[in-house]
Each structure stands twice: as C-alpha cells, then as structure tokens.
Design an enzyme around this catalytic site. Structure first.
Site, mmCIF file in Angstrom:
data_model
loop_
_atom_site.group_PDB
_atom_site.id
_atom_site.type_symbol
_atom_site.label_atom_id
_atom_site.label_comp_id
_atom_site.label_asym_id
_atom_site.label_seq_id
_atom_site.Cartn_x
_atom_site.Cartn_y
_atom_site.Cartn_z
ATOM 1 C CB CYS A 86 19.113 14.734 -13.490
ATOM 2 S SG CYS A 86 19.527 15.400 -11.873
ATOM 3 C CB CYS A 87 21.461 9.955 -13.636
ATOM 4 S SG CYS A 87 20.331 9.525 -12.320
ATOM 5 C CB CYS A 134 19.555 11.988 -5.434
ATOM 6 S SG CYS A 134 21.183 11.968 -6.175
ATOM 7 C CB CYS A 180 15.512 10.160 -7.454
ATOM 8 S SG CYS A 180 15.667 11.593 -8.520
ATOM 9 C CB CYS A 206 22.088 6.452 -11.560
ATOM 10 S SG CYS A 206 23.535 5.506 -11.136
HETATM 11 S S1 SF4 Z 1 19.199 10.242 -8.686
HETATM 12 FE FE1 SF4 Z 1 17.790 11.950 -9.146
HETATM 13 S S2 SF4 Z 1 18.708 13.834 -8.321
HETATM 14 FE FE2 SF4 Z 1 20.292 12.204 -8.332
HETATM 15 S S3 SF4 Z 1 21.371 12.546 -10.188
HETATM 16 FE FE3 SF4 Z 1 19.800 11.026 -10.665
HETATM 17 S S4 SF4 Z 1 17.955 12.173 -11.333
HETATM 18 FE FE4 SF4 Z 1 19.424 13.634 -10.403
#
Ligand code: SF4
Length: 428
Positions: A132-133, A214, A217, A240
């Site tokens: 996701c990151c 985010c 998280c 991240c």
């Molecule tokens: S901090 Fe969480 S929501 Fe944001 S990009 Fe990374 S995993 Fe995704």
C-alpha cells in the site's frame, strides 16, 4: 562552493568514493550547524535548483517548512496525497501554505491504474501495508523526484531507534543526496522552535497524535511511548519505504502467487531480502545479515541507520548476539534440510531465554508438518516455497501434532511422573 555534484545527471549507479568522502566531510563540517544552515547549504551551495522538499504535513512538519520559507519560498515542496489522510491534514496543508507563503506545494497522487489493480477495495493498508505504501508513496515520489539530485526530509534522530544515527547528509545508493536539517533536533527543540515562530499545530497533535500519517495507519500515542509508536501499531513496520532509498528497497506490489512470507494468517509482501556477497554492512537495508557477518562488522551494522534482520544458521551461537537482538526487526532461522532440527533450539533460546519479541521467521526447507513445531518454539513467520505447504496454509489446514517428545514452554510440561516418555498434551 563544495564540488560534490560532479555528475548531477548520472543516476542509478553506486556512489563513488569521492562523493562518499564528500558527504562524510560535509557531515563533519555541519555537525554543529543549526537546521537552517544545513538547509541553506544544500539549497544554495550543494544542489542549486536540484533539490526537492518532501513533507508529510504531519505533527512536526511546520518546523522544516518554516525553514524552507526562510531560505526560499519557491522551493518545490512535495506532499504525498495518498488519498488516505485525515481531513485535518488536508486542512493543515492549506493553513501552512498560507501562513508560510509557500508558493510551490505539489500534491503527488498514486497512479489510478495501480490503485485499480492492487487496491480496488481500498483495504490494502490492512492486508499488505508495505505494498500500500509502495503504490501510494514510494512510486509517486520516485517518479517526482527522479529529476532531482537530492531531497530534504524532516526526519529526526530521536524519533526511533532506527533513526538514532541519522546524519545531516546521506548519500543514496543511486547517487543522490538526502538532507536532514532536523536530524539533531530533540522533541524539546521542536516545541521551542514552534513557539518561537508561532507556528500552527496540526489539528490532531493536541489530541495525542504525535506522528501523523495516513488515517488508517495512525493512532494516538500514550505518554512515554516512542512518538512514532502510533504508526502501523502492532505491525512489524516502522517506515513507509520512501526513506529507504530512491529506487525503493521495499517490496513491490506483487501478485499473490509471488508472496512467500506467511505471517499473521496470510501471505504478505516481504520487505526483507537475503544477504549477498558484496553487500556493504554499513549501508545495506532490509536484509537478513548472517550472524558471522554481523559479528565481524558489528560496529558498522549497529551504526547502519536502516532496518535490518539477522540470519541464524545451524551451528551459529545466538548467545554471542544476545545484547544486540533489539537492533533487528526480524530474525530468520535457517532450516537447510528437513532433518536438521538445530533451528528449533536457536529459536527457543531467542524467544524464551533472551526474550526476543520481534519477527522470528523460519526460512529454508519449511514444510507443512514442521510449522506447528516451529510455532511452539517461538517462530511467528514462515517463508514457504513448497507448493503443497502453501496450499495447505492458504486453506487453513495446518497439521497439528499433540504428542511431544520434548515439551516446550510452560503449557507443555509433561503430565504424570515419567517425563522421558512421550506424552500427549491436550489443547497444546
Ligand atoms: S500509511 Fe497506511 S494507508 Fe498510507 S500508504 Fe501506507 S499502508 Fe497505505
């Protein structure tokens, strides 16, 4: 002017010795300098018109952004608009832009094709936060900053143990310079700076959010906790990925069949890789360093600012690294062959005797029948390459063995009075 940027257009090659030496001397010269002087040096001398600022617009971002406004309000400031921020963060972007007079704040959004392909339901943060990151932060940032010779971050040494040796200037493996003007700032310095210049707080800061990323998280941090403890709480994840390197040393988004790390009930992206000949102990990142290599290069590895793991193979004496276990986010126990059980003992020593609480993963010849034994010995992650084992795990069909020749832990104390015999232990 310091002549470090001998070939600013050249990318993606190993940093040469001269530049490394240049960075070391820069760090020596600027050790005692304040943050604005470091930033000014980078903007006006080192990377003229070749430097980008990256800001999360989080809890402490106003300090770095205020310094930027003092040096040059037109510098490009990149904000990773992941689509997952708190609404308060988006408001804060506007507040700081207005108050500091920043003229060039650029929001970077993820590629919509990546989102459709890898995160159509918007829940990748939950199932595979590294990926996701990667698609929401690393990829967009890599694309944006690929034209710059360096970038500025707001990281600070006090934030985490991993950042404890952060210098003012870093040279990345693709020959760029990362500038960390706040590296030596303490928590108190941040507060003093904000008060001195009347900087607005992030709206969530006084609600207990000490480090803000985010929304899914980020959680509130308790008194006395590491300020970043609220980020990816409960996961073996501290960064991240954008800070590992420009070319992203974390896991790329992967198709399900490429995932081999089984952890917390699912196959997930694996940020770690194996040590390879020629790796530099001082700068390698997200790598399981073999225990003998660690012992030979202990100082360099302890000073290495990046997340690292340790590889323990049969015959390695884990007692020798007892004092340094906290340095490793992951320890891999190597099972080179099914019949070699020495890894079970190493794992028990690490988990039970030395109290290691991080990821303990089994690697090598990891087969279905072994996994419940491995779990009993403290292992909590498994790199699985054996297809039938993978299928069994995906189907939730883990072989359970409830007769133990050698009981482990308190729950398996042999019943009865003849512990040298095999015992069946209920509910093990
Ligand atoms: S901090 Fe969480 S929501 Fe944001 S990009 Fe990374 S995993 Fe995704």
């Amino acid at each position: 002017m310091l002549d470090l940027a001998t070939a600013p257009g050249v990318r993606a090659h190993k940093p040469d010795k001269l530049r490394e030496l240049g960075i070391m001397s820069l760090n020596g010269m600027f050790d005692e300098m304040d943050g604005v002087a470091v930033l000014r040096q980078a903007v006006e001398e080192l990377l003229v018109d070749d430097l980008a600022i990256v800001s999360s617009f989080g809890a402490d971002s106003s300090v770095l952004l205020h310094m930027v406004s003092e040096v040059n309000k037109d510098l490009p400031v990149y904000f990773l608009e992941t689509g997952k921020h708190f609404p308060e963060t988006l408001e804060y972007v506007e507040t700081l832009k207005r108050q500091l007079g920043l003229t060039n704040v650029i929001a970077l959004t993820p590629d919509s094709k990546d989102i459709l392909r890898f995160d159509p339901k918007g829940d990748l943060w939950e199932t595979d936060p590294d990926s996701c990151c990667h698609i929401r932060k690393t990829e967009p940032l890599d694309a944006a900053v690929s034209g710059y010779g360096g970038w500025v971050t707001g990281r600070k040494r006090y934030q985490t143990k991993e950042r404890g040796v952060l210098p003012h200037f870093e040279l990345t493996s693709d020959d760029r310079i990362k500038v960390n003007p706040l590296a030596y700032f303490s928590d108190a310095d941040i507060t003093t700076y904000k008060l001195k210049y009347g900087l607005p707080e992030h709206p969530l800061y006084n609600k207990g959010y000490k480090s803000i990323g985010c929304a899914p998280c980020t959680s509130v941090v308790a008194e006395g906790e590491d300020p970043r403890a609220g980020r990816w709480r409960g996961l073996n994840k501290k960064e991240c990925g954008i800070h590992f390197d420009f070319n992203g040393a974390i896991a790329k988004p992967m198709a399900a069949q490429e995932l081999t790390l089984f952890k917390d009930g699912a196959f997930v992206a694996d940020p770690f890789r194996a040590w390879t000949e020629g790796d530099d102990p001082a700068s390698v990142r997200y790598t399981h360093v073999p225990l003998p290599v660690f012992l030979e290069n202990r100082e360099a590895i302890l000073s290495n600012p990046h997340p690292l793991g340790l590889l323990v193979s049969p015959g390695d004496n884990v007692e020798l690294v007892q004092a340094d276990l906290g340095r490793f986010a992951s320890i891999a126990i190597n099972f080179p062959a099914f019949g070699d059980g020495r890894g079970y003992s190493s794992s028990r020593l690490l988990a039970e005797r030395y109290g290691y609480k991080g990821e303990l993963r089994a690697v090598g010849d990891v087969l279905h029948d072994q996994i419940s034994h491995m779990r009993r010995c403290g292992m909590n992650a498994f790199v699985v390459k054996h297809e039938p084992t993978r299928k069994a795990l995906e189907a939730g069909k883990l072989a359970l063995v409830d007769i133990f020749y050698q009981p482990v832990g308190l729950t398996e104390v042999p019943l009865g009075t003849r512990p040298f015999l095999r015992r069946a232990v209920e509910n093990a």
